[in-house]
Design a protein around this motif. Structure first.
Motif, short mmCIF file in Angstrom:
data_model
loop_
_atom_site.label_atom_id
_atom_site.label_comp_id
_atom_site.label_asym_id
_atom_site.label_seq_id
_atom_site.Cartn_x
_atom_site.Cartn_y
_atom_site.Cartn_z
N LEU A 105 1.60 -2.03 -2.67
CA LEU A 105 2.07 -0.91 -1.62
C LEU A 105 2.35 0.14 -2.31
O LEU A 105 3.34 0.27 -3.05
CB LEU A 105 2.93 -1.68 -0.53
N THR A 106 1.69 1.35 -2.01
CA THR A 106 2.16 2.77 -2.31
C THR A 106 2.28 3.39 -1.24
O THR A 106 1.55 3.60 -0.21
CB THR A 106 0.82 3.22 -3.33
N ASP A 107 3.79 4.11 -1.36
CA ASP A 107 4.03 5.18 -0.31
C ASP A 107 3.91 6.58 -0.70
O ASP A 107 4.74 6.89 -2.03
CB ASP A 107 5.35 4.92 0.04
N GLU A 108 2.90 7.37 -0.69
CA GLU A 108 2.68 8.69 -1.24
C GLU A 108 3.76 9.85 -0.50
O GLU A 108 3.37 11.19 -0.84
CB GLU A 108 1.39 9.08 -1.31
N ARG A 109 4.43 9.55 0.63
CA ARG A 109 5.21 10.39 1.32
C ARG A 109 6.29 11.12 0.63
O ARG A 109 6.55 12.38 0.98
CB ARG A 109 5.59 9.74 2.59
N PRO A 110 6.85 10.42 -0.38
CA PRO A 110 8.22 10.98 -0.52
C PRO A 110 8.08 12.23 -1.49
O PRO A 110 6.86 12.25 -2.32
CB PRO A 110 8.94 9.81 -1.52
#
Length: 288
Positions: A105-110
């Motif tokens: 799972l990768t969150d690119e928002r930060p």
């Protein structure tokens, strides 16, 4: 009527890969499903649950797998912002329940950089039980009892892992087709049946219980017990207002039989550990 299924016009392999997308598709303003199988890459686009076209072959591929991209529908949800923590916990759970499956799972928002987690558990529910037990901050007991069996009578498989520790509470998680059965069900009842039968049989064989003594109840057997019960069924019967309870009398019978046989064999192979476990259960029972 409009075709709302991402399966329209698809081959059986395509259908299998996207079978679980109905709900996500219906709740998305846009969804794109891509399947790579047999050297062919196929793509299908949807808008608010309606297929814009049949699955189309868009080129060759040397890989296998499925990629789904979807955008939650702002007309349905109060917020369309996904929680990284909630998704990470669910993906971790799915990885536990499907031994060897790797999920990232990768969150690119930060703004400070992407967050990424990866889950893979070679021992499946055995690792799940060890992790649940570790959350109690208790010392890890040396034995996690685990097995997996297929049974045509229930048209599916049973996978169970359990261990007794030093706490006084029961920590049991149950699942059907990797879905958390919050209210329990027949697989949980079968698990308790099997554990009770194995404990009572071993205790009577060692004269810890007489033929006239009642078998220990689930409350005593469950003290200090950490367990995961997972069934995967061709035709699951989910019941209740939120479909959180699993039905099926054959599921109860098959799970109970498998637990009784496997736990009974484990007791016979490890009499010292069995004596410690059963003696604690029987001793607590006589204090009532």
């Amino acid at each position: 009527m409009p075709d709302r299924s991402p399966l329209a016009g698809a081959s059986r392999s395509w259908a299998t890969s996207v079978w679980g997308l109905f709900v996500a598709n219906a709740l998305s303003s846009r969804l794109t499903a891509e399947a790579r199988c047999g050297g062919v890459r196929r793509v299908q686009e949807h808008a608010r649950g309606v297929a814009l076209a049949p699955p189309a072959a868009v080129g060759p591929t040397g890989t296998r797998g499925t990629t789904v991209a979807f955008w939650p529908d702002a007309e349905i949800f109060e917020t369309t912002r996904c929680s990284f923590a909630v998704l990470a916990e669910r993906f971790r759970q799915v990885a536990f329940l499907n031994r060897g499956l790797e999920i990232s799972l990768t969150d690119e928002r930060p703004a400070g950089g992407a967050r990424k987690v990866r889950f893979r558990f070679p021992e499946g529910v055995r690792d799940f039980v060890a992790a649940l037990h570790a959350e109690t901050d208790a010392a890890l007991e040396p034995d996690v009892i685990a097995f997996e069996r297929e049974d045509p009578r229930m048209a599916g498989t049973r996978e169970v892992a359990l261990m007794w520790g030093g706490s006084r509470e029961e920590r049991l998680r149950s699942f059907a087709n990797s879905r958390f059965t919050r209210e329990g069900g027949m697989h949980v009842d079968g698990f308790h049946d099997g554990v009770a039968a194995a404990v009572a049989a071993w205790a009577r064989s060692r004269a810890l219980l007489t033929p006239q003594d009642a078998s220990p109840g689930a409350d005593r057997i469950g003290e200090g017990l950490t367990a995961v019960v997972s069934v995967k069924l061709d035709r699951p019967e989910f019941l209740g207002p939120i479909r959180g309870w699993l039905g099926g009398a054959e599921v109860r019978a098959c799970v109970g039989e498998a637990v009784r046989e496997h736990l009974g064999a484990w007791f016979e192979e490890r009499p010292d550990r069995a004596a410690a476990i059963v003696d604690r259960i029987i001793r607590d029972r006589h204090r009532e």
